[in-house]
Design a protein around this motif. Structure first.
Motif, PDB file in Angstrom:
ATOM      1  N   GLY A  44      39.615  32.492  33.036  1.00 51.69           N
ATOM      2  CA  GLY A  44      39.423  31.955  31.699  1.00 51.69           C
ATOM      3  C   GLY A  44      38.838  32.978  30.749  1.00 51.69           C
ATOM      4  N   LEU A  45      38.075  33.920  31.292  1.00 53.12           N
ATOM      5  CA  LEU A  45      37.501  35.002  30.494  1.00 53.12           C
ATOM      6  C   LEU A  45      38.447  36.194  30.383  1.00 53.12           C
ATOM      7  N   GLY A  46      39.636  36.068  31.005  1.00 50.61           N
ATOM      8  CA  GLY A  46      40.605  37.158  30.958  1.00 50.61           C
ATOM      9  C   GLY A  46      40.321  38.290  31.919  1.00 50.61           C
ATOM     10  N   ARG A  47      39.503  38.052  32.929  1.00 45.78           N
ATOM     11  CA  ARG A  47      39.125  39.112  33.880  1.00 45.78           C
ATOM     12  C   ARG A  47      39.902  38.920  35.179  1.00 45.78           C
ATOM     13  N   HIS A  48      41.241  39.074  35.060  1.00 46.20           N
ATOM     14  CA  HIS A  48      42.126  38.769  36.182  1.00 46.20           C
ATOM     15  C   HIS A  48      41.902  39.725  37.349  1.00 46.20           C
ATOM     16  N   ALA A  49      41.742  41.010  37.086  1.00 43.01           N
ATOM     17  CA  ALA A  49      41.564  41.989  38.163  1.00 43.01           C
ATOM     18  C   ALA A  49      40.297  41.683  38.964  1.00 43.01           C
ATOM     19  N   GLU A  50      39.242  41.331  38.264  1.00 44.77           N
ATOM     20  CA  GLU A  50      38.004  40.974  38.955  1.00 44.77           C
ATOM     21  C   GLU A  50      38.190  39.707  39.768  1.00 44.77           C
ATOM     22  N   ALA A  51      38.970  38.747  39.239  1.00 44.51           N
ATOM     23  CA  ALA A  51      39.243  37.517  39.978  1.00 44.51           C
ATOM     24  C   ALA A  51      39.986  37.821  41.278  1.00 44.51           C
ATOM     25  N   GLN A  52      40.974  38.742  41.213  1.00 46.68           N
ATOM     26  CA  GLN A  52      41.708  39.127  42.415  1.00 46.68           C
ATOM     27  C   GLN A  52      40.768  39.761  43.447  1.00 46.68           C
ATOM     28  N   ARG A  53      39.876  40.609  42.973  1.00 42.82           N
ATOM     29  CA  ARG A  53      38.940  41.265  43.881  1.00 42.82           C
ATOM     30  C   ARG A  53      38.003  40.249  44.536  1.00 42.82           C
ATOM     31  N   VAL A  54      37.556  39.260  43.764  1.00 41.90           N
ATOM     32  CA  VAL A  54      36.690  38.213  44.316  1.00 41.90           C
ATOM     33  C   VAL A  54      37.409  37.446  45.419  1.00 41.90           C
ATOM     34  N   VAL A  87      34.543  29.280  45.446  1.00 45.80           N
ATOM     35  CA  VAL A  87      35.232  30.524  45.088  1.00 45.80           C
ATOM     36  C   VAL A  87      36.343  30.232  44.079  1.00 45.80           C
ATOM     37  N   ASP A  88      37.033  29.114  44.281  1.00 49.10           N
ATOM     38  CA  ASP A  88      38.115  28.738  43.369  1.00 49.10           C
ATOM     39  C   ASP A  88      37.581  28.531  41.945  1.00 49.10           C
ATOM     40  N   THR A  89      36.429  27.868  41.821  1.00 51.97           N
ATOM     41  CA  THR A  89      35.829  27.685  40.501  1.00 51.97           C
ATOM     42  C   THR A  89      35.444  29.033  39.889  1.00 51.97           C
ATOM     43  N   TYR A  90      34.843  29.894  40.684  1.00 54.53           N
ATOM     44  CA  TYR A  90      34.442  31.225  40.218  1.00 54.53           C
ATOM     45  C   TYR A  90      35.650  31.996  39.688  1.00 54.53           C
ATOM     46  N   VAL A  91      36.751  31.950  40.430  1.00 57.03           N
ATOM     47  CA  VAL A  91      37.975  32.649  40.030  1.00 57.03           C
ATOM     48  C   VAL A  91      38.540  32.048  38.745  1.00 57.03           C
ATOM     49  N   ALA A  92      38.525  30.714  38.646  1.00 59.54           N
ATOM     50  CA  ALA A  92      39.048  30.058  37.441  1.00 59.54           C
ATOM     51  C   ALA A  92      38.258  30.466  36.198  1.00 59.54           C
ATOM     52  N   VAL A  93      36.940  30.594  36.328  1.00 62.11           N
ATOM     53  CA  VAL A  93      36.127  31.014  35.194  1.00 62.11           C
ATOM     54  C   VAL A  93      36.449  32.459  34.813  1.00 62.11           C
TER      55      VAL A  93
END
Length: 649
Positions: free
Chosen positions: A613-623, A604-610
């Motif tokens: 990196g793509l600038g999709r912070h809101a989606e990272a928070q939701r994940v 999950v940490d790798t998924y969030v980091a990617v």
């Protein structure tokens, strides 16, 4: 008067039947008590060796996947071994649904062992009428014989137990046939269940032939032809139909009937690859045809004196016969000659001896690598069913001592006491050996350490010991044991891999990389852990391009591999030089890794980091929010994910 006589006869027959039934119950209880006495200390042991692959890690067992059980080969990973044992897998699935503890899987094994021993008892009762003690001796000897300990300690060997029980009970039905169709139908059903448990049950037809040779001498010459014709219709024809249907089913599921010898490693069966390791002056003919004879001699020796035993008989514990002068070849020839001579003598006298010898040889023939080359040169479980014939033979030999004194006075009292004491001592000795052998199975580390002392030429055992040492963190010892395995059998991918992983832990990356790459060359290119560690070493050396290429090829071949996808995503995110980075591809691999193992915090940490990196912070928070409910509280990545959740965009 006639009515009274008929009533008396009927009453006497019923009483005799009730007495025989009660004696059978007594024998079953005695054998059951003996079974728990000698194998009670084995019940608490953990799953061992192949149990991990087939019981703990096979989703067909945990998911009760009947289409997968009946529609695929025995082992979870298709290796072309041409094994089809769906009833064994069904029994594991039922077991798993009731209780998942290892002891709960061993109890059915023990009950099957007792059932097989009870069949041995009944066979002896039919062959030596009126001598119940001979039958009890045969049954008890089968229960306590140490050669059968492997089949009781490794759960997956339930296949041997079930097949043997089916064959032995079907043989008893044939031997005690009284006409009608009930017994032939039951024998056919037992054959179906036995065949679907293990392939060696096909030898039942050969056992029928042996029993016919015994029964033929008891029929008047004038009625023999009709008797054979009637037996053929009621027993042979149904058995042949069952066997034919089974072979068609195997052919449909597996695409073939037997394993291609070229696909069998010399490590497993040197008979399949007889030219391996031979020098210019050695005989390939003897390697192919003399080796099974030599192994037969060793097998006979283990039946007579089952010590020391081993869970593994791989190369070069079982090596090829190279020349005519090797003593082990002539030991095997002597065993064959002795068996043939005993069968010839018994034909003109005690034909029950012919039954015991025939049961041994016919049931061993299919695993002897003489007529059909199978996956292994030898294993103790191969002697499980043949040992029934050996136990009958031993009991008949003891009985023969008393037959020398058939007078009214019977054998001298001193002789009777001496023989009884000797028989009791042998049974106790074998029981003690079995109990002691069970203790070796307390763990794989103990088992490998004990067996390697008495069988130091088995490459697989050295490799297995290296693997256990690696798990225990004893990395230097793991390297040394792996090197022992490689000295015996150099093209051994498991040993190369274990050495490489241990050297990686010892911070010797160059040597580790060399070993892991050698494991790829020798057939271990699809091992997940090895590929992950090779990629790690390559990235430590700055060789990102090769690491990315390696993992991309691997995940393409292995769609269920989560860790390589996670690592590949990370390398595509962080690679140097930057031109190797590919964030959209990294996102795809990271998403696949999380979908395969959603409870893994580092994935999950790798998924969030990617995503970040793509600038999709809101989606990272939701994940992160969605994933935290599945990630264990003690996962090392959980605190970092919580910190990421608190960060502002």
């Amino acid at each position: 008067m006639i009515v009274r006589q008929t009533v008396r006869d009927k009453t006497g027959s019923e009483c005799a039947g009730q007495a025989a039934g009660w004696r059978s119950v007594q024998a079953a209880l005695l054998l059951l008590v003996a079974g728990f006495a000698v194998y009670g200390n084995a019940l608490p042991h953990p799953f061992l060796i192949d149990d991990h692959l087939l019981i703990e890690n096979d989703p067909r067992i945990s998911g009760f996947d009947l289409p997968g059980i009946f529609g695929r080969e025995y082992w979870p990973s298709a290796g072309g071994n041409q094994l089809y044992r769906p009833m064994t897998l069904v029994s594991f699935a039922v077991n798993h649904a009731i209780c998942q503890a290892a002891w709960s899987f061993r109890v059915p094994n023990l009950l099957l062992h007792v059932a097989a021993a009870l069949a041995v008892y009944h066979l002896a009762m039919a062959l030596v009428p009126g001598r119940r003690w001979v039958a009890l001796l045969a049954g008890l000897l089968f229960v306590v014989h140490p050669i059968n300990s492997m089949a009781l300690n490794q759960v997956v060997d339930r296949a041997d137990l079930a097949a043997a029980a089916g064959v032995l009970w079907a043989a008893w039905l044939y031997l005690t046939d009284r006409g009608g169709w009930r017994r032939p139908a039951l024998a056919a059903l037992l054959l179906i269940l036995a065949l679907l448990s293990k392939e060696n049950a096909a030898t039942l037809l050969g056992v029928f032939v042996v029993l016919d040779l015994y029964l033929r001498g008891r029929e008047p010459r004038a009625t023999r032809r009709a008797w054979w014709r009637e037996r053929g219709l009621r027993y042979y024809l149904p058995a042949a139909v069952v066997l034919g249907a089974y072979l068609l089913l195997r052919l449909g599921v597996l695409g073939g009937l037997v394993q291609d010898a070229e696909r069998i490693s010399p490590l497993d069966n040197i008979v399949a690859r007889p030219a391996y390791g031979l020098d210019s002056g050695d005989s390939v003919f003897l390697a192919r045809w003399g080796t099974p004879v030599a192994i037969l001699g060793r097998a006979a020796g283990l039946l007579v004196w089952p010590h020391p035993l081993s869970w593994d008989y791989s190369y070069a514990e079982m090596s090829a016969v190279r020349a005519w002068g090797e003593p082990r070849l002539w030991v095997g020839v002597a065993v064959v000659a002795a068996g043939a001579a005993a069968a010839g003598v018994s034909w003109f006298g005690q034909r029950r001896v012919l039954v015991a010898l025939g049961l041994m040889l016919v049931t061993y023939s299919v695993v002897s690598n003489t007529f059909v080359v199978i996956a292994s040169a030898f294993a103790e479980r191969y002697l499980y069913l043949p040992s029934a014939g050996f136990c009958l033979l031993a009991a008949f030999a003891v009985s023969a001592l008393f037959e020398r004194w058939r007078g009214a006075a019977g054998p001298p009292r001193g002789l009777r006491v001496s023989v009884n004491c000797a028989v009791g001592a042998v049974l106790i000795l074998l029981a003690v050996l079995t109990i002691q052998r069970n203790r070796d199975f307390v763990s794989e580390m103990v088992l490998n350490s004990v067996d390697i002392e008495t069988h130091p030429r088995a490459a697989r055992m050295w490799s297995a010991l290296a693997g256990e040492q690696l798990k225990a963190g004893n990395n230097r010892a793991a390297v040394a044991s792996a090197q022992k395995a490689l000295e015996i059998y150099p093209p051994y991918p498991d040993a190369w891999r274990t050495a490489g992983l241990a050297l990686f832990r010892l911070n010797e990356p160059d040597q580790a990389l060399a070993c892991l790459r050698e494991s790829f060359k020798t057939g271990g290119q699809d091992h997940e852990t090895a590929n992950v560690h090779v990629a790690k070493i390559l990235t430590q050396r700055g060789e990102y391009r090769e690491a990315i290429s390696l993992l991309r090829d691997f995940v393409q071949r292995n769609p269920q591999a989560a860790a390589p996808r996670n690592n590949l995503a990370w390398y595509l995110l962080t690679a140097e030089p930057a031109e190797l980075r590919d964030l959209p591809a990294a996102l795809q691999y990271a998403r696949e890794a999380v979908s395969l193992e959603p409870q893994a915090g580092d994935f999950v940490d790798t998924y969030v980091a990617v995503l970040e990196g793509l600038g999709r912070h809101a989606e990272a928070q939701r994940v992160i929010r969605d994933a935290l409910s599945q990630i264990p509280a003690d996962d090392p990545a959980r605190p970092d994910l919580l910190r990421r959740l608190q960060q502002e965009p």
